[in-house]
Design a protein around this motif. Structure first.
Motif, PDB file in Angstrom:
ATOM      1  N   ARG A 106       0.832  -1.197   0.000  1.00 16.02           N
ATOM      2  CA  ARG A 106       0.000   0.000   0.000  1.00 16.02           C
ATOM      3  C   ARG A 106       0.868   1.248   0.000  1.00 16.02           C
ATOM      4  O   ARG A 106       1.502   1.563   1.000  1.00 16.02           O
ATOM      5  CB  ARG A 106      -0.939   0.003   1.214  1.00 16.02           C
ATOM      6  N   ALA A 107       0.894   1.928  -1.172  1.00 19.31           N
ATOM      7  CA  ALA A 107       1.506   3.267  -1.285  1.00 19.31           C
ATOM      8  C   ALA A 107       2.901   3.354  -0.666  1.00 19.31           C
ATOM      9  O   ALA A 107       3.224   4.322   0.009  1.00 19.31           O
ATOM     10  CB  ALA A 107       0.585   4.307  -0.648  1.00 19.31           C
ATOM     11  N   PRO A 143       7.174   3.909  -5.770  1.00 19.13           N
ATOM     12  CA  PRO A 143       6.706   3.882  -7.155  1.00 19.13           C
ATOM     13  C   PRO A 143       6.524   2.453  -7.660  1.00 19.13           C
ATOM     14  O   PRO A 143       7.213   1.523  -7.217  1.00 19.13           O
ATOM     15  CB  PRO A 143       7.832   4.588  -7.919  1.00 19.13           C
ATOM     16  N   LEU A 144       5.611   2.293  -8.611  1.00 13.55           N
ATOM     17  CA  LEU A 144       5.280   0.967  -9.130  1.00 13.55           C
ATOM     18  C   LEU A 144       6.499   0.245  -9.691  1.00 13.55           C
ATOM     19  O   LEU A 144       6.653  -0.963  -9.509  1.00 13.55           O
ATOM     20  CB  LEU A 144       4.198   1.100 -10.206  1.00 13.55           C
ATOM     21  N   CYS A 166      -1.210  -3.775  -5.545  1.00 12.90           N
ATOM     22  CA  CYS A 166      -0.901  -2.659  -4.647  1.00 12.90           C
ATOM     23  C   CYS A 166      -1.995  -1.605  -4.691  1.00 12.90           C
ATOM     24  O   CYS A 166      -2.759  -1.504  -5.655  1.00 12.90           O
ATOM     25  CB  CYS A 166       0.461  -2.051  -4.966  1.00 12.90           C
ATOM     26  N   LYS A 202      -2.901   2.339  -4.641  1.00 15.80           N
ATOM     27  CA  LYS A 202      -2.272   3.600  -5.034  1.00 15.80           C
ATOM     28  C   LYS A 202      -3.317   4.696  -5.120  1.00 15.80           C
ATOM     29  O   LYS A 202      -4.502   4.416  -5.348  1.00 15.80           O
ATOM     30  CB  LYS A 202      -1.624   3.438  -6.412  1.00 15.80           C
ATOM     31  N   LEU A 257      -1.951   8.059 -11.958  1.00 11.47           N
ATOM     32  CA  LEU A 257      -0.874   7.076 -12.057  1.00 11.47           C
ATOM     33  C   LEU A 257      -0.269   6.989 -13.456  1.00 11.47           C
ATOM     34  O   LEU A 257       0.583   6.131 -13.707  1.00 11.47           O
ATOM     35  CB  LEU A 257      -1.404   5.695 -11.644  1.00 11.47           C
ATOM     36  N   GLU A 278       3.557   7.265 -13.549  1.00 13.66           N
ATOM     37  CA  GLU A 278       4.153   6.169 -12.771  1.00 13.66           C
ATOM     38  C   GLU A 278       4.063   4.841 -13.522  1.00 13.66           C
ATOM     39  O   GLU A 278       5.007   4.055 -13.544  1.00 13.66           O
ATOM     40  CB  GLU A 278       3.434   6.075 -11.424  1.00 13.66           C
ATOM     41  N   SER A 300       7.089   2.430 -15.205  1.00 19.49           N
ATOM     42  CA  SER A 300       7.240   1.092 -14.605  1.00 19.49           C
ATOM     43  C   SER A 300       7.575   0.007 -15.624  1.00 19.49           C
ATOM     44  O   SER A 300       8.145  -1.025 -15.266  1.00 19.49           O
ATOM     45  CB  SER A 300       5.951   0.702 -13.875  1.00 19.49           C
ATOM     46  N   LYS A 350      -8.519   6.676  -5.506  1.00 21.09           N
ATOM     47  CA  LYS A 350      -7.759   5.517  -5.026  1.00 21.09           C
ATOM     48  C   LYS A 350      -7.942   4.346  -6.006  1.00 21.09           C
ATOM     49  O   LYS A 350      -9.038   4.120  -6.509  1.00 21.09           O
ATOM     50  CB  LYS A 350      -8.239   5.100  -3.632  1.00 21.09           C
TER      51      LYS A 350
END
Length: 207
Positions: A136-137, A140-141, A166, A168, A172, A175, A179, A200
């Motif tokens: 959880r947060a 970074p991915l 996960c 986040k 995103l 991110e 990734s 979220k």
């Protein structure tokens, strides 16, 4: 507690007792070791417990599965998921020792038999492999996936089995682009239409 029961109802008496006990346990531990912000402790069931259980709304874990909670902090999402899936094994790790002390205290008070914990960085886990990583947060991915790959069991090539799930928040786009993976995204607000969950997401990366 009511907000959890608004979206999940199929609990045993033991699970209900464990969920109800979370509030008092975290308030008690938070006075000794601050793992949850003061403003969040009053919204524990929405911002921490229900948020963690959003994973259970999109994924079903078979009995006996072994799951690593990477950077568990105060035990999220690992402890709520361990309550929800009592036949699944959860290993909670964090690089900050005092946080693991809280996780250990809460788990023991709840009588959770399916939780182990370790003060460790995930990069230092060399002796165990897991079916799935949850987080959880934490980072970074791209980092979460890089840390997850070495600790995941090898799945048959034909299985599109999740490797990382996960939680986040926010936009995103950048991110995910950085990734190098193509995750599946679920907006938690569609599962739990509460204002807190509007930006979220549950991010699922297949092995």
């Amino acid at each position: 507690m009511e907000i959890v029961l608004k979206y999940f109802s199929d609990f045993t008496d033991t699970q209900l007792q464990q969920l109800q006990a979370l509030s008092g346990l975290y308030q008690e531990w938070n006075e000794k070791i601050n793992v949850i912000s003061r403003k969040d402790i009053d919204a524990l069931y929405e911002k921490h417990v229900l948020h963690s259980l959003s994973i259970a709304a999109v994924a079903d874990f078979p009995n006996g599965m072994q799951i690593l909670d990477l950077g568990t902090g105060g035990g999220f999402p690992g402890i709520p998921l361990a309550i929800f899936f009592p036949e699944v094994q959860f290993h909670l790790v964090d690089s900050i020792g005092k946080k693991i002390k809280v996780v250990e205290g809460v788990s023991e008070a709840l009588g959770l038999k399916n939780v182990t914990f370790k003060h460790s960085r995930v990069e230092d886990i060399k002796d165990r492999k897991f079916d799935l990583v949850v987080s959880r947060a934490v980072a970074p991915l791209k980092d979460l996936w890089r840390w997850s790959k070495p600790v995941l069991k090898k799945a048959p090539a034909h299985e599109q089995q999740p490797g990382l799930i996960c939680l986040k928040g926010g936009d995103l786009t950048e991110e995910i682009a950085e990734s190098g993976v193509r995750p599946q995204l679920t907006n938690i607000y569609k599962l739990f239409p509460e204002e807190f969950f509007q930006e979220k997401h549950i991010v699922v990366v297949n092995k």
